[in-house]
Design a protein around this motif. Structure first.
Motif, PDB file in Angstrom:
ATOM      1  N   TYR A   1      10.084  34.627 -57.911  1.00  0.00           N
ATOM      2  CA  TYR A   1      11.409  34.206 -57.838  1.00  0.00           C
ATOM      3  C   TYR A   1      12.331  34.286 -56.796  1.00  0.00           C
ATOM      4  O   TYR A   1      13.195  33.750 -56.031  1.00  0.00           O
ATOM      5  CB  TYR A   1      12.999  33.851 -59.007  1.00  0.00           C
ATOM      6  CG  TYR A   1      12.573  33.397 -59.769  1.00  0.00           C
ATOM      7  CD1 TYR A   1      12.732  32.375 -60.624  1.00  0.00           C
ATOM      8  CD2 TYR A   1      11.506  34.664 -60.995  1.00  0.00           C
ATOM      9  CE1 TYR A   1      12.342  31.649 -61.714  1.00  0.00           C
ATOM     10  CE2 TYR A   1      11.207  34.161 -62.468  1.00  0.00           C
ATOM     11  CZ  TYR A   1      11.558  32.282 -62.627  1.00  0.00           C
ATOM     12  OH  TYR A   1      10.794  32.072 -63.770  1.00  0.00           O
TER      13      TYR A   1
ATOM     14  N   ARG B   1      12.430  30.096 -55.015  1.00  0.00           N
ATOM     15  CA  ARG B   1      13.665  30.183 -54.947  1.00  0.00           C
ATOM     16  C   ARG B   1      15.145  30.718 -54.900  1.00  0.00           C
ATOM     17  O   ARG B   1      16.234  29.873 -54.500  1.00  0.00           O
ATOM     18  CB  ARG B   1      13.755  30.323 -56.893  1.00  0.00           C
ATOM     19  CG  ARG B   1      13.705  29.058 -57.654  1.00  0.00           C
ATOM     20  CD  ARG B   1      13.151  29.544 -59.726  1.00  0.00           C
ATOM     21  NE  ARG B   1      13.567  27.776 -60.176  1.00  0.00           N
ATOM     22  CZ  ARG B   1      11.940  27.023 -60.175  1.00  0.00           C
ATOM     23  NH1 ARG B   1      11.125  27.786 -60.056  1.00  0.00           N
ATOM     24  NH2 ARG B   1      12.466  26.315 -60.701  1.00  0.00           N
ATOM     25  N   ILE B   2      14.910  31.615 -55.182  1.00  0.00           N
ATOM     26  CA  ILE B   2      16.651  32.628 -54.633  1.00  0.00           C
ATOM     27  C   ILE B   2      17.206  32.456 -52.929  1.00  0.00           C
ATOM     28  O   ILE B   2      18.313  32.465 -52.362  1.00  0.00           O
ATOM     29  CB  ILE B   2      15.983  34.068 -54.274  1.00  0.00           C
ATOM     30  CG1 ILE B   2      16.043  33.992 -56.128  1.00  0.00           C
ATOM     31  CG2 ILE B   2      17.584  35.159 -53.817  1.00  0.00           C
ATOM     32  CD1 ILE B   2      15.598  36.069 -56.407  1.00  0.00           C
TER      33      ILE B   2
ATOM     34  N   PHE C   1      21.712  38.297 -55.345  1.00  0.00           N
ATOM     35  CA  PHE C   1      20.463  38.133 -55.661  1.00  0.00           C
ATOM     36  C   PHE C   1      19.752  39.899 -55.235  1.00  0.00           C
ATOM     37  O   PHE C   1      19.819  40.701 -56.403  1.00  0.00           O
ATOM     38  CB  PHE C   1      19.928  37.491 -55.874  1.00  0.00           C
ATOM     39  CG  PHE C   1      19.850  36.174 -56.913  1.00  0.00           C
ATOM     40  CD1 PHE C   1      19.464  37.161 -57.848  1.00  0.00           C
ATOM     41  CD2 PHE C   1      20.676  35.357 -56.846  1.00  0.00           C
ATOM     42  CE1 PHE C   1      18.932  35.654 -59.424  1.00  0.00           C
ATOM     43  CE2 PHE C   1      19.127  34.095 -57.867  1.00  0.00           C
ATOM     44  CZ  PHE C   1      19.992  34.339 -59.122  1.00  0.00           C
TER      45      PHE C   1
ATOM     46  N   ILE D   1      23.456  28.226 -59.573  1.00  0.00           N
ATOM     47  CA  ILE D   1      22.819  29.030 -61.229  1.00  0.00           C
ATOM     48  C   ILE D   1      22.473  27.866 -62.407  1.00  0.00           C
ATOM     49  O   ILE D   1      21.547  27.989 -62.649  1.00  0.00           O
ATOM     50  CB  ILE D   1      23.031  30.125 -60.961  1.00  0.00           C
ATOM     51  CG1 ILE D   1      23.114  30.652 -59.693  1.00  0.00           C
ATOM     52  CG2 ILE D   1      22.370  31.014 -61.912  1.00  0.00           C
ATOM     53  CD1 ILE D   1      21.782  31.327 -59.192  1.00  0.00           C
TER      54      ILE D   1
ATOM     55  N   ASP E   1      20.144  25.315 -62.602  1.00  0.00           N
ATOM     56  CA  ASP E   1      18.480  25.918 -62.185  1.00  0.00           C
ATOM     57  C   ASP E   1      17.815  26.502 -63.615  1.00  0.00           C
ATOM     58  O   ASP E   1      18.118  27.517 -64.101  1.00  0.00           O
ATOM     59  CB  ASP E   1      18.637  26.482 -60.767  1.00  0.00           C
ATOM     60  CG  ASP E   1      16.781  27.518 -60.494  1.00  0.00           C
ATOM     61  OD1 ASP E   1      15.844  27.014 -61.964  1.00  0.00           O
ATOM     62  OD2 ASP E   1      16.396  27.310 -59.656  1.00  0.00           O
TER      63      ASP E   1
ATOM     64  N   LEU F   1      16.529  29.869 -63.355  1.00  0.00           N
ATOM     65  CA  LEU F   1      16.588  31.323 -63.010  1.00  0.00           C
ATOM     66  C   LEU F   1      17.907  31.797 -63.757  1.00  0.00           C
ATOM     67  O   LEU F   1      18.206  32.777 -63.938  1.00  0.00           O
ATOM     68  CB  LEU F   1      17.560  30.532 -61.479  1.00  0.00           C
ATOM     69  CG  LEU F   1      16.607  31.145 -60.248  1.00  0.00           C
ATOM     70  CD1 LEU F   1      17.590  30.560 -59.153  1.00  0.00           C
ATOM     71  CD2 LEU F   1      16.178  32.428 -59.986  1.00  0.00           C
TER      72      LEU F   1
ATOM     73  N   GLU G   1      16.283  33.569 -66.550  1.00  0.00           N
ATOM     74  CA  GLU G   1      15.703  34.923 -66.441  1.00  0.00           C
ATOM     75  C   GLU G   1      17.177  35.812 -65.379  1.00  0.00           C
ATOM     76  O   GLU G   1      16.842  37.269 -66.427  1.00  0.00           O
ATOM     77  CB  GLU G   1      15.000  34.996 -64.507  1.00  0.00           C
ATOM     78  CG  GLU G   1      13.692  34.318 -65.124  1.00  0.00           C
ATOM     79  CD  GLU G   1      13.181  35.204 -66.106  1.00  0.00           C
ATOM     80  OE1 GLU G   1      12.855  36.403 -65.517  1.00  0.00           O
ATOM     81  OE2 GLU G   1      11.849  34.859 -66.543  1.00  0.00           O
TER      82      GLU G   1
END
Length: 321
Positions: free
Chosen positions: A71, A74-75, A86, A114, A117, A120, A123
């Motif tokens: 990820y 994405r982050i 994160f 967040i 998404d 994300l 997770e």
């Protein structure tokens, strides 16, 4: 090579472990208890505690490292504040600062960005469930895993749904909510994995079912599902599944007074671990085989595996050496 007195001390200690093992028809399941978060020290009074904590640490860190890699893209698209949060959450988890990591993930979970998404969001809740499970807060872990599962179901993400069924069922069984865990695995996870035609997922599902029955001390059912997991993992050429099933089958045989069949399972698992470069599993197998050969009154083989265990232990638990 290690000094001979280390090997001698290990071999002298082995008989006390063997005598302490449950006798035939008195098998006790490993409930996954963690005696400390990450107690990574050499030469503790009892090696199983040292080994147990190392393996727990490795599994935990691997999940966070996989997340960080998968990820990262994405982050990186988030705001600098969220990206930094994160980073703090992951770093704290990997360093064993679980409360700090959990606090950072909770902040992220409430962010509207967040929540938009789905991947994300799932997770984050899954990782928080993992942290709280490690801390022994199974109620909170169950709630967090359920939130992640609901999100995955609503988004029709079948692979994530299957994995979360495993995680939630495991937590339910650790809470001793065995009926809920059984229903979730048999009625939800198993049909889903069968439809996916994913051998690895199906092997993992059988393994979770076996672990659940083992915690209930229903060992005939557990053994049957470990065998299904092994067969499925072999067909899929899924090394972690093969090793995991053979480890548990060997343990069952060893604790019911069958050291020779146990040794056969562990030797096959050892070979698979070597071929797949799975050093943590190999460490556990070296320890088990030292016990098995000591029980079989084979001091030469016992000493060989005791030495290999000590050497590999030093490498893995103290990498600065």
């Amino acid at each position: 090579l290690l000094p001979n007195f280390r090997i001698l001390a290990f071999l002298l200690w082995l008989p006390s472990v063997v005598l302490a093992q449950p006798q035939k028809n008195q098998v006790k399941a490993n409930n996954g208890e963690v005696k400390s978060y990450f107690l990574l020290k050499l030469n503790l009074d009892t090696d199983p505690v040292d080994l147990q904590n190392y393996l727990t640490n490795h599994r935990f860190k691997k999940q966070f490292e996989i997340f960080s890699t998968a990820y990262s893209g994405r982050i990186s698209k988030l705001s600098s504040t969220q990206s930094q949060l994160f980073k703090w959450a992951i770093t704290a988890a990997l360093e064993g600062n679980l409360d700090q990591s959990l606090g950072s993930f909770k902040q992220l979970a409430t962010s509207s960005t967040i929540r938009q998404d789905v991947f994300l969001s799932i997770e984050i809740y899954r990782l928080m469930a993992t942290i709280t499970e490690l801390k022994g807060d199974f109620d909170q872990s169950s709630n967090l895993a359920q939130t992640a599962l609901n999100t995955a179901i609503n988004a029709n993400l079948v692979n994530q749904t299957a994995e979360l069924y495993f995680q939630l069922a495991r937590t339910k069984s650790l809470q001793q909510n065995y009926q809920e865990a059984e229903e979730m695995l048999i009625q939800k996870a198993l049909p889903l994995c069968s439809r996916l035609k994913n051998g690895e997922a199906l092997a993992n599902c059988y393994r979770e079912m076996a672990d659940m029955y083992s915690r209930r001390e229903l060992f005939s059912q557990a053994k049957w599902f470990y065998l299904q997991s092994l067969s499925t993992a072999r067909k899929a050429k899924y090394s972690p599944g093969i090793i995991g099933a053979l480890l548990e089958l060997g343990q069952y045989k060893y604790e019911t007074g069958e050291p020779e069949p146990a040794t056969k399972d562990w030797l096959e698992a050892e070979n698979t671990a070597i071929m797949s470069h799975d050093l943590p599993a190999l460490l556990k197998l070296k320890f088990n085989l030292a016990l098995a050969y000591q029980s079989a009154k084979n001091p030469v083989a016992a000493e060989k595996y005791a030495m290999e265990y000590e050497q590999l232990k030093d490498i893995l638990l103290n990498p600065t050496l």
